[in-house]
Write a protein that holds these residues in place. Structure first.
Motif, PDB file in Angstrom:
ATOM      1  N   PRO A  23      20.412 -29.971  26.162  1.00 40.47           N
ATOM      2  CA  PRO A  23      20.565 -30.914  27.271  1.00 40.47           C
ATOM      3  C   PRO A  23      19.361 -31.866  27.297  1.00 40.47           C
ATOM      4  O   PRO A  23      18.422 -31.676  28.071  1.00 40.47           O
ATOM      5  N   LEU A  24      19.407 -32.917  26.471  1.00 40.18           N
ATOM      6  CA  LEU A  24      18.215 -33.740  26.236  1.00 40.18           C
ATOM      7  C   LEU A  24      17.736 -34.456  27.497  1.00 40.18           C
ATOM      8  O   LEU A  24      16.531 -34.527  27.772  1.00 40.18           O
ATOM      9  N   GLU A  25      18.674 -34.981  28.282  1.00 38.82           N
ATOM     10  CA  GLU A  25      18.259 -35.706  29.487  1.00 38.82           C
ATOM     11  C   GLU A  25      17.584 -34.770  30.475  1.00 38.82           C
ATOM     12  O   GLU A  25      16.591 -35.138  31.116  1.00 38.82           O
ATOM     13  N   ALA A  26      18.142 -33.569  30.612  1.00 42.39           N
ATOM     14  CA  ALA A  26      17.546 -32.604  31.536  1.00 42.39           C
ATOM     15  C   ALA A  26      16.132 -32.252  31.083  1.00 42.39           C
ATOM     16  O   ALA A  26      15.203 -32.121  31.892  1.00 42.39           O
ATOM     17  N   GLU A  27      15.945 -32.122  29.753  1.00 47.01           N
ATOM     18  CA  GLU A  27      14.620 -31.815  29.203  1.00 47.01           C
ATOM     19  C   GLU A  27      13.613 -32.904  29.584  1.00 47.01           C
ATOM     20  O   GLU A  27      12.515 -32.621  30.075  1.00 47.01           O
ATOM     21  N   THR A  28      13.997 -34.148  29.329  1.00 48.93           N
ATOM     22  CA  THR A  28      13.089 -35.264  29.600  1.00 48.93           C
ATOM     23  C   THR A  28      12.752 -35.334  31.078  1.00 48.93           C
ATOM     24  O   THR A  28      11.598 -35.526  31.463  1.00 48.93           O
ATOM     25  N   TRP A  29      13.801 -35.137  31.887  1.00 46.11           N
ATOM     26  CA  TRP A  29      13.588 -35.247  33.326  1.00 46.11           C
ATOM     27  C   TRP A  29      12.615 -34.173  33.820  1.00 46.11           C
ATOM     28  O   TRP A  29      11.673 -34.441  34.536  1.00 46.11           O
ATOM     29  N   VAL A  30      12.849 -32.944  33.383  1.00 48.61           N
ATOM     30  CA  VAL A  30      12.019 -31.863  33.920  1.00 48.61           C
ATOM     31  C   VAL A  30      10.596 -31.963  33.374  1.00 48.61           C
ATOM     32  O   VAL A  30       9.635 -31.637  34.073  1.00 48.61           O
ATOM     33  N   ALA A  31      10.456 -32.467  32.142  1.00 49.11           N
ATOM     34  CA  ALA A  31       9.103 -32.624  31.586  1.00 49.11           C
ATOM     35  C   ALA A  31       8.297 -33.590  32.442  1.00 49.11           C
ATOM     36  O   ALA A  31       7.082 -33.439  32.609  1.00 49.11           O
ATOM     37  N   SER A  32       8.997 -34.588  33.026  1.00 44.89           N
ATOM     38  CA  SER A  32       8.297 -35.574  33.846  1.00 44.89           C
ATOM     39  C   SER A  32       7.916 -35.002  35.206  1.00 44.89           C
ATOM     40  O   SER A  32       7.110 -35.575  35.933  1.00 44.89           O
ATOM     41  N   CYS A  33       8.520 -33.862  35.580  1.00 45.51           N
ATOM     42  CA  CYS A  33       8.187 -33.247  36.878  1.00 45.51           C
ATOM     43  C   CYS A  33       6.987 -32.322  36.784  1.00 45.51           C
ATOM     44  O   CYS A  33       6.501 -31.822  37.788  1.00 45.51           O
ATOM     45  N   ILE A  34       6.567 -32.024  35.544  1.00 49.23           N
ATOM     46  CA  ILE A  34       5.531 -31.007  35.367  1.00 49.23           C
ATOM     47  C   ILE A  34       4.158 -31.666  35.291  1.00 49.23           C
ATOM     48  O   ILE A  34       3.978 -32.689  34.632  1.00 49.23           O
ATOM     49  N   ASP A  35       3.223 -31.052  35.992  1.00 41.65           N
ATOM     50  CA  ASP A  35       1.834 -31.507  35.938  1.00 41.65           C
ATOM     51  C   ASP A  35       1.170 -30.850  34.731  1.00 41.65           C
ATOM     52  O   ASP A  35       0.683 -29.722  34.793  1.00 41.65           O
ATOM     53  N   TRP A  36       1.228 -31.518  33.573  1.00 44.20           N
ATOM     54  CA  TRP A  36       0.799 -30.910  32.313  1.00 44.20           C
ATOM     55  C   TRP A  36      -0.692 -30.639  32.264  1.00 44.20           C
ATOM     56  O   TRP A  36      -1.127 -29.717  31.577  1.00 44.20           O
ATOM     57  N   ASP A  37      -1.478 -31.445  32.976  1.00 45.81           N
ATOM     58  CA  ASP A  37      -2.924 -31.260  32.882  1.00 45.81           C
ATOM     59  C   ASP A  37      -3.417 -30.172  33.819  1.00 45.81           C
ATOM     60  O   ASP A  37      -4.486 -29.627  33.631  1.00 45.81           O
ATOM     61  N   GLY A  38      -2.629 -29.878  34.823  1.00 53.12           N
ATOM     62  CA  GLY A  38      -3.061 -28.893  35.809  1.00 53.12           C
ATOM     63  C   GLY A  38      -2.497 -27.522  35.527  1.00 53.12           C
ATOM     64  O   GLY A  38      -2.497 -27.054  34.388  1.00 53.12           O
ATOM     65  N   SER A  39      -1.955 -26.911  36.574  1.00 53.77           N
ATOM     66  CA  SER A  39      -1.491 -25.529  36.470  1.00 53.77           C
ATOM     67  C   SER A  39      -0.058 -25.454  35.959  1.00 53.77           C
ATOM     68  O   SER A  39       0.520 -24.392  35.885  1.00 53.77           O
ATOM     69  N   ARG A  40       0.524 -26.574  35.621  1.00 54.16           N
ATOM     70  CA  ARG A  40       1.923 -26.668  35.173  1.00 54.16           C
ATOM     71  C   ARG A  40       2.877 -26.171  36.256  1.00 54.16           C
ATOM     72  O   ARG A  40       3.941 -25.653  35.972  1.00 54.16           O
ATOM     73  N   GLU A  41       2.454 -26.315  37.499  1.00 54.33           N
ATOM     74  CA  GLU A  41       3.349 -25.866  38.569  1.00 54.33           C
ATOM     75  C   GLU A  41       4.446 -26.882  38.786  1.00 54.33           C
ATOM     76  O   GLU A  41       4.325 -28.053  38.436  1.00 54.33           O
ATOM     77  N   ILE A  42       5.504 -26.409  39.380  1.00 48.54           N
ATOM     78  CA  ILE A  42       6.638 -27.293  39.603  1.00 48.54           C
ATOM     79  C   ILE A  42       7.292 -26.889  40.910  1.00 48.54           C
ATOM     80  O   ILE A  42       7.273 -25.722  41.300  1.00 48.54           O
ATOM     81  N   ASP A  43       7.852 -27.850  41.587  1.00 46.97           N
ATOM     82  CA  ASP A  43       8.579 -27.597  42.828  1.00 46.97           C
ATOM     83  C   ASP A  43       9.781 -26.693  42.533  1.00 46.97           C
ATOM     84  O   ASP A  43      10.547 -26.996  41.613  1.00 46.97           O
TER      85      ASP A  43
END
Lengths: 288, 780
Positions: free
Chosen positions: A211-231
């Motif tokens: 599911p490529l679109e879902a992958e891209t979307w969720v990657a943009s929701c993740i704070d990669w530099d921090g704790s990688r937490e997500i809502d």
């Protein structure tokens, strides 16, 4: 034929292209015993020890032998390298099957519910196909979809998997506690270097789906530099997104008449629910 | 596994072996002890001979051609291509079987109750996989290839796959579509309760799925007869039916029972046996046939799928006022024992409860689905799921505890069943309920956070503790023992003692239920002889009847005991005469014959020296009568009861269910071999859990969808719960042999209902269908 080295096996297969290479034989012999398959000859790969292990390449890639058994992939040293593949290998079947069933066999059989396949798809693994004096590299997903299939006389020898050094999760739904075929499976891998999430859904279609679109979307929701937490709401939305992308409205529709009716079939609703729960839990575990 | 204290307190005389001195653990001896099954080690070591291991010099291999359609007219069968194949020795069709009464070839129909099932389809096929023709060839592959070369021209007919459509569908068989309609009417039809609950319940198709597929060897005899080596569970019945189908005198057919690879139902359907015999007679050579797994699913009978509609009326205290029910059993293409299963379903439609007003209509009908037949608790299991689900509904409506509502309605000895039959045997329903309810519950993860917790979905699965709910469910059930409705139940046994060992000759087949072990224990107890040999079974021995309905402990055990007692009398009489006392004053214990005053103390071996004593005896329990047109009558010899508490964990998002624990209390009359009873209970629970959650032989338009062990999911060790025995209640059934009741069927009958109740408790969903599918357990 029981070649003792990879070269011998490749030669033997080139000499007898109708021969069928056999490793763990967990799928193949079942077909032979049931009379569905009468191979002209068998090339046993069990004595090729070099294919039963793995090695590193360029620091960032693991090159896995096609003869690597599920039991071996489940061991802690391997699980530390490619956790999702270890998870898939652990749940692939009863111990008797995991002791002999191999990674290469899983790819060559290409069963829709093959447990390692969604993991390989999510990892964007490639396979090495050997002929005498030549090899070529093909993405595993191309092999599975038939975009670039195994040609006569070619032997699947190695599988190249990137080492991501980040959490990976494989989950499957089976409807029982004992080992069983997946009704749906989901692999989620994080690729922090590329700030990407990759996901593949197995068992719902003949090949693993991305599911490529879902992958891209969720990657943009993740704070990669921090704790990688997500809502948590984003995790849940990711599940829905994946399910909607991978299960069509017409799933298991009985004939074309049901497909044209409004809305998804009951089977599609159920399967989407399962896939969405799996994807949500898999992402949740990967980001924990 | 917990054992009740009353088992440990069995008479020590029976437990001690005479020569077990020197601090060695004495070998278990006699009734009440738990000797190891004689076949346990050979089976575990893989050296136990099964029918598929048989061999005869010069044997041919058989193969069967099966119908690929559920309902079709056979227009023509062309066997010429098959016959022309090198290595093929015979091809047979319905035309090769003796002609029927009207001179036409009808495929030699047979059946345990009604002869309606042809050996090879004649003119019409009525279910997917019905045998049409058979081949004998020099090599198994040749035989299969030849079978595939037989050209059958079919005219497809509309299959009837919905049992509800069977009533109005055109007849699928000259006998019609209705196997039996059994109405049950008792009490006041106008009675109304303060609370009314209704439910519709469905039970799927469970397959016995024996791990050993059907196999056998037929050897032609010089006298024109045939000798069959099979894992039959009813040697005499099979012999007689085989002979009838072949047009032979029964004594021309000899049936030798080989190792039975487990049977929870009938084994080796008749078509298989007769086809094998016919091929051997045709070719004059031994013929062996071993079915594939797929064929095995096609050939043996399954459990009856059922549709049950219930309405329970109760008063404000939860006491049953009236039960109305409609029960529909899908008997499949042929009658088999559907009529019998229907009698059990009807008679036990209310369960182990007292209800004054009962109105039930039950039907068993013919469809084009796979034929259904005997399988642990046939008929009783389906209704148990329904009436227990109804009681749970009543409990919820009245705000009562599920155990309490069962206690308030529990049947007891002396009460009347809806059939008018008074329950004269022990009926400890309340005691069983109390036993399971008072057993401590299994730990929760919060009680024991360090334990490796197995979540639904299995190890390494998708289970998430946050969405797992625990449920606890109770169920009680009942099942009859021995043939019902006037069936003549009889068994014969011979006991011979020669020197220091005894031999039992009894045609009761040990199908895994442990009869051979029990027979040994009986002879040990009566005669004090430790070496007891159980002779292999063949049809030349006297009749003992089928291994079904938990009858062998009673009838064959009774016959063995009587024969052993007669031998004992022969042994003791001369000794008693010598001492001028009566036989009654002598006893055999600890391997010694002792007199009441202790004057005599002779080892059994000494008394037996140089003697050969033997006796044959029969056991025939009291007769029963058929149910009449209002479902009334004393139809059953005796009834066994069982109560269970199931504890399940459900992942309410994925619908995955894991049965954590099943606690069982069973009414066993007397525990003759406690360990074997525990094994039977575990086996019954495993089979019941399989039906509740996994096992479903599915059909689509009459075609089998999953005839393989990959598609048909049997419970594995991870799917089977911890089984705890809360109590084996030993209230002797005075009319039964040793006061013991059969133990195998009751747990299988109750377990599905208990698991369903637990899933209901965990999810709050109605759960009206077995097996419970994932989507039926998703409640989040």
């Amino acid at each position: 034929m029981l070649p003792a080295s990879l070269d011998e096996a490749v030669e033997a297969l080139a000499a007898t292209p109708a021969a069928v290479p056999v490793a763990g034989a967990t799928d193949l012999m079942e077909a032979v015993n049931a009379g569905r398959l009468r191979p002209a000859a068998l090339i046993g790969l069990g004595r090729i020890t070099e294919l039963r292990g793995w090695r590193y390449e360029d620091g960032g890639t693991a090159v896995l032998g096609a003869g690597l058994t599920h039991a071996r992939m489940d061991r802690p040293d391997f699980a530390a390298l490619i956790p999702a593949l270890a998870d898939a290998a652990r749940t692939a079947g009863p111990p008797q099957v995991r002791n002999v069933g191999t990674l290469g066999g899983n790819i060559a059989t290409a069963a829709p519910a093959g447990d390692t396949l969604p993991v390989l798809a999510a990892l964007e693994a490639t396979a090495t196909l050997a002929r005498p004096g030549a090899t070529r590299e093909v993405p595993v997903s191309h092999l599975l979809t038939g975009l670039d299939p195994l040609r006569p006389g070619e032997l699947l020898t190695w599988v190249r998997v990137p080492l991501l050094h980040a959490p990976q999760v494989f989950l499957k739904a089976t409807g029982r506690s004992g080992p069983a075929r997946a009704t749906a499976s989901v692999a989620v891998v994080l690729d922090p270097a590329r700030r990407a999430v990759r996901c593949a859904v197995g068992a719902v279609a003949p090949v693993p789906l991305r599911p490529l679109e879902a992958e891209t979307w969720v990657a943009s929701c993740i704070d990669w530099d921090g704790s990688r937490e997500i809502d948590p709401a984003a995790t849940a939305a990711f599940g829905e997104y994946v399910a909607a992308a991978c299960v069509p409205d017409s799933y298991a529709a009985e004939g074309p008449w049901e497909a044209v009716t409004e809305g998804p079939t009951a089977a599609a609703v159920r399967l989407r629910r399962t896939v969405s729960v799996l994807a949500r839990r898999a992402l949740g575990r990967a980001l924990k | 596994m917990t054992s009740p204290s009353d088992i440990a307190a069995m008479p020590p005389a029976d437990n001690a072996r005479p020569d077990g001195g020197d601090g060695e653990q004495p070998e278990p001896f006699g009734l009440g002890s738990s000797p190891l099954r004689t076949d346990a080690l050979p089976k575990a070591l893989g050296i136990y001979p099964y029918a598929s291991d048989l061999w005869a010099e010069g044997l041919l291999w058989g193969a069967v051609l099966r119908a690929p359609h559920p309902h079709a007219r056979i227009l023509s069968v062309d066997t010429s291509a098959a016959l022309a194949l090198p290595g093929v020795r015979a091809v047979v069709t319905a035309d090769d079987l003796p002609a029927g009464p009207d001179g036409g070839h009808d495929g030699a129909p047979h059946g345990p109750v009604v002869a309606d099932r042809p050996i090879l389809a004649a003119g019409v096929v009525r279910h997917h996989g019905e045998p049409v023709a058979a081949v004998a060839a020099e090599h198994p592959d040749t035989a299969r290839l030849a079978a595939a070369l037989i050209v059958v021209e079919y005219e497809l007919l509309e299959p009837v796959t919905d049992p509800e459509q069977s009533f109005t569908a055109p007849p699928l068989h000259p006998d019609g579509n209705l196997f039996r309609h059994l109405p049950l009417r008792t009490g006041d039809p106008e009675a109304v309760g303060e609370v009314v609950v209704e439910g519709l319940y469905q039970v799927g198709r469970q397959d016995p799925a024996p791990l050993g597929a059907e196999a056998g060897l037929a050897v032609p005899r010089p006298d024109g007869g045939v000798e069959l080596h099979l894992s039959s569970t009813d040697p005499h019945g099979d012999r007689d039916r085989t002979a009838a189908c072949l047009g032979l005198e029964p004594d021309r057919v000899r049936l030798v029972v080989t190792g039975v690879p487990g049977a929870t139902a009938d084994r080796e359907d008749l078509s298989f046996q007769v086809t094998l015999a016919l091929l051997a007679l045709r070719t004059g050579r031994p013929v062996k046939m071993t079915l594939t797994r797929e064929e095995s699913f096609h050939t043996h009978t399954t459990r009856h799928p059922a549709l049950l509609r219930y309405r329970h009326h109760a008063d404000a205290e939860g006491r049953l006022v009236k039960v109305e029910a409609q029960i529909l059993l899908d008997g499949g293409a042929y009658a088999d024992v559907s009529a019998e299963a229907l009698a059990a379903a009807t008679a036990f439609s209310v369960g182990p409860y007292v209800c004054p007003n009962v109105f039930v209509d039950a039907w068993a009908v013919r469809t084009n689905n796979p034929p259904a037949g005997r399988m642990r608790g046939e008929g009783a299991l389906q209704t148990c799921f329904a009436y227990e689900s109804q009681l749970d509904q009543l409990a919820v409506r009245l705000g009562l505890d599920p155990v309490e509502i069962r206690r308030r309605n529990a049947l007891a000895t002396g009460d009347s069943m809806p059939t008018g039959q008074a329950v004269t045997c022990p009926a400890p329903v309340t005691a069983l309920l109390d036993a399971v309810a008072s057993e401590p519950l299994p730990a929760l993860p919060v009680d024991d956070p360090d334990a490796d917790w197995l979540l639904p979905g299995g190890p390494g699965g998708a289970g998430d503790p946050a969405s797992v709910r625990r449920g606890i469910g109770y169920a009680v059930g009942m099942v009859h023992m021995l043939g019902a409705e006037g069936e003549d139940e009889v068994s014969t046994a011979t006991v011979r003692v020669s020197g220091d060992h005894a031999t039992v000759i009894c045609a009761a087949v040990d199908s895994g239920q442990g009869f051979a072990t029990l027979a040994r224990q009986i002879v040990q107890s009566v005669l004090g002889v430790s070496e007891v040999y159980i002779a292999p079974v063949d049809s030349d021995q006297s009749i003992a009847g089928p291994s079904a309905r938990g009858r062998h402990t009673w009838v064959s055990g009774g016959a063995v005991e009587r024969a052993a007692l007669m031998v004992r009398h022969q042994l003791l009489q001369p000794i008693a005469a010598n001492f001028g006392m009566s036989v009654e004053l002598l006893s055999i214990a600890d391997g010694k014959i002792t007199s009441y005053d202790g004057v005599l103390g002779m080892p059994v071996g000494e008394a037996l020296e140089g003697k050969e004593l033997w006796a044959t005896a029969q056991c025939r329990p009291h007769p029963t009568e058929p149910l009449d047109e209002a479902g009334q009558g004393d139809a059953f010899v005796s009834i066994a009861f069982c109560a269970m508490r199931a504890v399940v964990d459900v992942d309410i998002e994925l619908g995955a269910v894991r049965v954590v624990d099943v606690t069982v209390a069973q009414d066993v009359g007397r525990a003759l071999n406690p360990r074997q009873i525990e094994d039977r209970i575990e086996a019954g629970v495993a089979q019941g859990v399989g039906l509740a959650l996994l096992e479903d032989l599915r059909t689509e338009g009459g075609l089998l969808v999953n005839p393989s062990l990959t598609g048909y999911r049997l419970p594995t060790a991870l799917d089977t719960p911890e089984v705890r025995i809360a109590a084996l209640l030993e209230e002797r059934d005075v009319v039964a042999t040793f006061g013991a009741k059969a133990v195998s069927a009751a747990p299988a009958v109750v377990a599905p209902a208990a698991v369903a109740a637990a899933v209901r408790a965990a999810t709050g969903l109605p759960v009206g269908r077995l097996p419970i599918r994932a989507e039926d357990a998703v409640s989040a």
